[in-house]
Design an enzyme around this catalytic site. Sequence first.
Site, PDB file in Angstrom:
ATOM      1  N   TYR A 142     -19.296-112.103  54.847  1.00 51.01           N
ATOM      2  CA  TYR A 142     -19.431-113.746  54.115  1.00 51.01           C
ATOM      3  C   TYR A 142     -17.572-113.605  54.097  1.00 51.01           C
ATOM      4  CZ  TYR A 142     -19.041-117.403  50.674  1.00 51.01           C
ATOM      5  OH  TYR A 142     -18.891-118.563  49.967  1.00 51.01           O
ATOM      6  N   ASP A 237     -11.062-108.053  55.051  1.00 54.51           N
ATOM      7  CA  ASP A 237     -11.518-109.219  54.233  1.00 54.51           C
ATOM      8  C   ASP A 237     -12.141-107.885  53.365  1.00 54.51           C
ATOM      9  OD1 ASP A 237     -12.329-110.371  52.219  1.00 54.51           O
ATOM     10  OD2 ASP A 237     -14.174-111.788  53.368  1.00 54.51           O
ATOM     11  N   LYS A 265     -10.954-110.850  43.269  1.00 59.76           N
ATOM     12  CA  LYS A 265     -10.043-111.688  41.606  1.00 59.76           C
ATOM     13  C   LYS A 265      -9.644-110.324  41.146  1.00 59.76           C
ATOM     14  CE  LYS A 265     -14.128-113.370  41.864  1.00 59.76           C
ATOM     15  NZ  LYS A 265     -14.035-114.102  43.161  1.00 59.76           N
TER      16      LYS A 265
END
Length: 436
Positions: A142, A237, A265
């Site tokens: 994802y 990623d 984050k």
Amino acid sequence: MTKNSDAWARALKVMPGGVNSPVRAFKAVGGDPRFIVSGQGSRICDLDGREYIDFVGAWGPMILGHAEPRVTAAIRKAAEGGTSFGAPTPAETILAEMVIDAVPSVEVVRFVNSGTEATMAAIRLARGFTGRSKILKFAGCYHGHSDGLLVKAGSGATTLGVPDSAGVPASIASETLVACYNDIEDVDRLLALHEKAIAAIILEPVAGNMGVIPPNEGFLEVLRERCNATGTVLIFDEVMSGFRVARGGAQWRFGITPDLTCLGKIIGGGLPVGAYGGRPEIMKMVSPSGPVYQAGTNSGNPIAMAAGIATMEQLTSELYSSLEARARRLAAGLENAVAGRGIVQHVGSMMTLFFLTRESLEAALATGEPLDSLQCYDDLFAVDKETYAKFHLHCLDRGIYLPPSAYEAFFLSAAHSDEDLDRFIAVTEEFCRNIT
């Protein structure tokens, strides 16, 4: 009605599905979500006053635990000086230098507001740099909810993506090719069909969004070789694995340098932030240096930058050594607890406990090939999501907070104690003794 139940009924009236991100609705595990009102260290507390040992950690970024004193002090100080300016601040440069120092592939970096923004911008940049249009991703990885990435594996020789969400035009999804994770032959097949059209190969170097699935030995190395040979941009990623599996991410752990890296984050202490970066010759294509446009009023927000600096200052080699040791300890305890019923896969402080279906275990026994690892999205057929749903409720009732999905990673933090780990293991042992 409990306070949690009342909050859930109220939320359902004003937000789609009652939530602002789908997995929070607990649809995969049943029951009502808990509304969290506070966190401290390894613990979180809900509206009903129940305390949980938190192994979700805001889906990874809370590596130091909740409300870590130096991070909260940095946030408070930054907020007192102003919450947003839409202009350069010194903190942006400081955090950029820290990211560049830690992540091998990143020589120039651009901050954004989320992991989705980072991957979306990195793909646009790869297309602008190569002049090609297609991307190759892997089933089960994802990369955020931008249109071109919400696709699943197609069929036939071309294996073109088809929309995996309403509202995604087929014309956009068709620019995405989907390969099987850990399967170089599948990658080679797609490269042979579309070599001159593929701008980038993007993947989670340690998959976490189908549960933790490590790369097979040599998989990342061969991807690097294929991208070198075809002029394709290799994008890691590391929104989840960055600063999780090692300070320098999966690329440092496995010794493979991508062309571009996406981060999330954790570099903002859990606040809304993301980043993408890489080699100068690629990054100079980004506006205003080059023609690839990307912007954000709140990118480099001073509060997020301050939290990120305070977090990264504490990500020492000693911290990672401790996390590694405790992750091995927890994994061994969970593996022993679920022996014959499931498997545990982990890299660094990322981990997933997969319960396996009786059918898959019996099939493995019949063939004489033990089912001791999952290596790709197709292997998830063996996962017993119904048992996980029961396990999730069992853990909640005993003060253990886990991801509300059988196909997600959970995370250790520096705040987790040995007692926290022992409690998780004991709760798992209790569950496995009583399931039929």
